[in-house]
Scaffold this motif. Structure first.
Motif, PDB file in Angstrom:
ATOM      1  N   HIS A 156       0.819  -1.216   0.000  1.00  0.00           N
ATOM      2  CA  HIS A 156       0.000   0.000   0.000  1.00  0.00           C
ATOM      3  C   HIS A 156       0.855   1.270   0.000  1.00  0.00           C
ATOM      4  CE1 HIS A 156      -2.670   3.073   2.000  1.00  0.00           C
ATOM      5  NE2 HIS A 156      -3.394   2.710   0.962  1.00  0.00           N
ATOM      6  N   ILE A 157       2.056   1.204   0.564  1.00  0.00           N
ATOM      7  CA  ILE A 157       2.909   2.403   0.599  1.00  0.00           C
ATOM      8  C   ILE A 157       4.083   2.280  -0.371  1.00  0.00           C
ATOM      9  CG2 ILE A 157       2.269   3.278   2.876  1.00  0.00           C
ATOM     10  CD1 ILE A 157       4.704   1.821   4.039  1.00  0.00           C
ATOM     11  N   GLY A 158       3.905   1.428  -1.384  1.00  0.00           N
ATOM     12  CA  GLY A 158       4.867   1.392  -2.476  1.00  0.00           C
ATOM     13  C   GLY A 158       6.143   0.631  -2.211  1.00  0.00           C
ATOM     14  N   LEU A 159       6.139  -0.251  -1.216  1.00  0.00           N
ATOM     15  CA  LEU A 159       7.314  -1.077  -0.921  1.00  0.00           C
ATOM     16  C   LEU A 159       7.130  -2.464  -1.519  1.00  0.00           C
ATOM     17  CD1 LEU A 159       7.708  -0.206   2.875  1.00  0.00           C
ATOM     18  CD2 LEU A 159       9.082   0.701   0.990  1.00  0.00           C
ATOM     19  N   PRO A 160       8.211  -3.242  -1.668  1.00  0.00           N
ATOM     20  CA  PRO A 160       8.046  -4.642  -2.092  1.00  0.00           C
ATOM     21  C   PRO A 160       7.213  -5.412  -1.062  1.00  0.00           C
ATOM     22  CG  PRO A 160      10.365  -3.965  -2.179  1.00  0.00           C
ATOM     23  CD  PRO A 160       9.628  -2.874  -1.477  1.00  0.00           C
ATOM     24  N   GLU A 161       6.463  -6.394  -1.542  1.00  0.00           N
ATOM     25  CA  GLU A 161       5.585  -7.172  -0.651  1.00  0.00           C
ATOM     26  C   GLU A 161       6.358  -7.803   0.501  1.00  0.00           C
ATOM     27  OE1 GLU A 161       2.528 -10.982  -1.053  1.00  0.00           O
ATOM     28  OE2 GLU A 161       2.974  -9.735  -2.806  1.00  0.00           O
ATOM     29  N   LEU A 285      10.579   6.195   6.169  1.00  0.00           N
ATOM     30  CA  LEU A 285      10.652   5.699   4.800  1.00  0.00           C
ATOM     31  C   LEU A 285      10.568   6.859   3.800  1.00  0.00           C
ATOM     32  CD1 LEU A 285       8.196   2.731   5.305  1.00  0.00           C
ATOM     33  CD2 LEU A 285      10.621   2.480   4.722  1.00  0.00           C
ATOM     34  N   PRO A 286      11.477   6.903   2.831  1.00  0.00           N
ATOM     35  CA  PRO A 286      11.424   7.997   1.846  1.00  0.00           C
ATOM     36  C   PRO A 286      10.073   8.095   1.141  1.00  0.00           C
ATOM     37  CG  PRO A 286      13.490   6.790   1.661  1.00  0.00           C
ATOM     38  CD  PRO A 286      12.645   6.019   2.636  1.00  0.00           C
ATOM     39  N   PRO A 291       6.024  16.875   0.310  1.00  0.00           N
ATOM     40  CA  PRO A 291       5.999  18.296   0.698  1.00  0.00           C
ATOM     41  C   PRO A 291       4.942  18.597   1.752  1.00  0.00           C
ATOM     42  CG  PRO A 291       6.206  18.097  -1.689  1.00  0.00           C
ATOM     43  CD  PRO A 291       5.972  16.702  -1.166  1.00  0.00           C
ATOM     44  N   ASP A 292       3.809  17.893   1.685  1.00  0.00           N
ATOM     45  CA  ASP A 292       2.746  18.099   2.677  1.00  0.00           C
ATOM     46  C   ASP A 292       3.017  17.351   3.982  1.00  0.00           C
ATOM     47  OD1 ASP A 292       1.372  19.676   0.892  1.00  0.00           O
ATOM     48  OD2 ASP A 292       0.155  18.008   0.121  1.00  0.00           O
ATOM     49  N   ASN A 293       3.917  16.375   3.944  1.00  0.00           N
ATOM     50  CA  ASN A 293       4.203  15.560   5.126  1.00  0.00           C
ATOM     51  C   ASN A 293       5.720  15.396   5.252  1.00  0.00           C
ATOM     52  OD1 ASN A 293       3.707  13.933   7.393  1.00  0.00           O
ATOM     53  ND2 ASN A 293       3.565  12.073   6.171  1.00  0.00           N
ATOM     54  N   PRO A 294       6.430  16.486   5.586  1.00  0.00           N
ATOM     55  CA  PRO A 294       7.892  16.390   5.733  1.00  0.00           C
ATOM     56  C   PRO A 294       8.249  15.460   6.889  1.00  0.00           C
ATOM     57  CG  PRO A 294       7.088  18.514   6.535  1.00  0.00           C
ATOM     58  CD  PRO A 294       5.919  17.842   5.902  1.00  0.00           C
ATOM     59  N   SER A 295       9.468  14.966   6.884  1.00  0.00           N
ATOM     60  CA  SER A 295       9.894  14.011   7.909  1.00  0.00           C
ATOM     61  C   SER A 295       9.755  14.599   9.309  1.00  0.00           C
ATOM     62  CB  SER A 295      11.341  13.587   7.688  1.00  0.00           C
ATOM     63  OG  SER A 295      11.758  12.738   8.729  1.00  0.00           O
ATOM     64  N   ARG A 296       9.067  13.859  10.163  1.00  0.00           N
ATOM     65  CA  ARG A 296       8.864  14.299  11.555  1.00  0.00           C
ATOM     66  C   ARG A 296       9.967  13.775  12.472  1.00  0.00           C
ATOM     67  NH1 ARG A 296       2.537  14.340  12.083  1.00  0.00           N
ATOM     68  NH2 ARG A 296       1.925  14.087   9.911  1.00  0.00           N
ATOM     69  N   TYR A 297      10.795  12.859  11.976  1.00  0.00           N
ATOM     70  CA  TYR A 297      11.786  12.191  12.824  1.00  0.00           C
ATOM     71  C   TYR A 297      13.140  12.175  12.106  1.00  0.00           C
ATOM     72  CZ  TYR A 297       7.509  10.534  15.067  1.00  0.00           C
ATOM     73  OH  TYR A 297       6.282  10.460  15.679  1.00  0.00           O
ATOM     74  N   PRO A 298      13.876  13.274  12.150  1.00  0.00           N
ATOM     75  CA  PRO A 298      15.168  13.298  11.449  1.00  0.00           C
ATOM     76  C   PRO A 298      16.196  12.344  12.051  1.00  0.00           C
ATOM     77  CG  PRO A 298      14.809  15.339  12.691  1.00  0.00           C
ATOM     78  CD  PRO A 298      13.530  14.578  12.747  1.00  0.00           C
ATOM     79  N   GLU A 299      16.025  11.987  13.348  1.00  0.00           N
ATOM     80  CA  GLU A 299      16.992  11.098  14.001  1.00  0.00           C
ATOM     81  C   GLU A 299      16.445   9.667  14.036  1.00  0.00           C
ATOM     82  OE1 GLU A 299      20.085  11.717  15.217  1.00  0.00           O
ATOM     83  OE2 GLU A 299      19.910  13.715  14.341  1.00  0.00           O
TER      84      GLU A 299
END
Length: 317
Positions: A156-161, A285-286, A291-299
């Protein structure tokens, strides 16, 4: 979506249902984006297996306190074995939960690189014959079902199964049979389980057919979720929320005290907390950064490091 959906996972796993996998993935993903919760039926775990597991769990909790206390490992944070009544306290709550529980972990070789952070199981078979077989059989069944749910979410989020397969195959996952004893006093401030979010990737709950579970909606309303007996409730935990940058929310939930005479009855439930391998790095996950949901956890943080932090917050460490 005004109620938490229940979906049949055979639409995803059964080759005889061609063409329905994509629709199932889309519906499951939408349910988790909205609620962080879904019911899963068609899971293939026999009712007889679940009932037999509950039978040994109930017999263990019926033992005298002195007998149960032999299986409590002081200073372990309840990682394995028995945790007595009145210990676990929801984060930011003043009052402990009205429950006692047992923890079953993954059986791993004692020379494994994870052995230091994943202790050996305790088994009360001397008191409750068959406990180990039933408990670990249910552990393995729920572990396999959880892997199938994660496969659908990965798509659903575009990753391999198979994205999660080698990241959870030695996960520090926990089966937690819980006993909520009868409530004999009125007007107590404690509840069976205070409002909280789960720590792990996903939680699979067997035995949600007893009323009491409530889920906090996005509108701020508590929504009761009493599933059918053939349904396993699966919800998102904080680790997956962090990994997906809140695409899948870890939803607040609680177990409330039932009214009147129902409070005088015990309640049992068995969640399975599916964890990543202890050294898995929880890094956003990249594909979940926009742009509407920038990374909330840089560490980033390891799964074990995150678990330790959270166990301290709920008074288990």
């Amino acid at each position: 979506m005004n109620r938490i959906p229940t979906l049949d996972i055979r639409r995803f796993t059964d080759p005889a249902a061609p063409g329905d996998r994509e629709a199932f993935v889309a519906e499951l993903g939408a349910a988790y984006r909205e609620w962080g919760f879904a019911g899963i039926r068609g899971h293939g775990i026999p009712t007889e297996q679940i009932d037999a597991s509950y039978d040994v769990f109930k017999r263990f909790f019926a033992l005298p306190d002195q007998a149960k206390a032999r299986y409590h490992v002081a200073g372990s944070g309840g990682a394995r074995g028995y945790t007595p009544f009145g210990v676990e306290t929801a984060k930011d709550s003043k009052h402990y939960d009205l429950k006692e529980f047992w923890h079953v972990g993954r059986e791993i070789p004692r020379d494994s690189k994870y052995a230091e952070v994943m202790p050996a199981n305790l088994w009360p078979d001397a008191d409750i014959p068959g406990f180990r077989d039933q408990a670990y059989g249910l552990y393995e069944s729920l572990d396999q079902l959880g892997s199938r749910v994660l496969s659908a979410l990965a798509l659903h989020i575009g990753l391999p199964e198979n994205y999660f397969a080698d990241k959870t195959n030695s996960g520090n996952s926990i089966l937690r049979p819980i006993h909520y004893p009868p409530i004999t006093a009125d007007d107590i401030p404690n509840v069976r389980a205070g409002a909280h979010e789960d720590i792990n990737l996903i939680t699979l709950l067997v035995g949600a057919s007893a009323e009491g579970l409530e889920v906090l909606s996005r509108k701020g309303e508590w929504v009761p979720f009493t599933a059918d007996a053939d349904t396993i409730v699966v919800n998102i935990g904080d680790m997956l929320q962090r990994l997906t940058n809140h695409v899948y929310p870890s939803t607040t939930h609680r177990v409330v005290n039932p009214p009147g005479e129902k409070a005088r009855q015990p309640r049992y439930s068995t969640p399975f907390f599916l964890h990543p391998n202890p050294d898995f790095l929880i890094d956003v996950l990249p594909s979940c950064i926009t742009p509407d949901n920038p990374s909330r956890y840089p560490e980033p943080i390891t799964a074990h490091g995150y678990l330790e932090e959270r166990l301290r917050e709920i008074k288990l460490k």
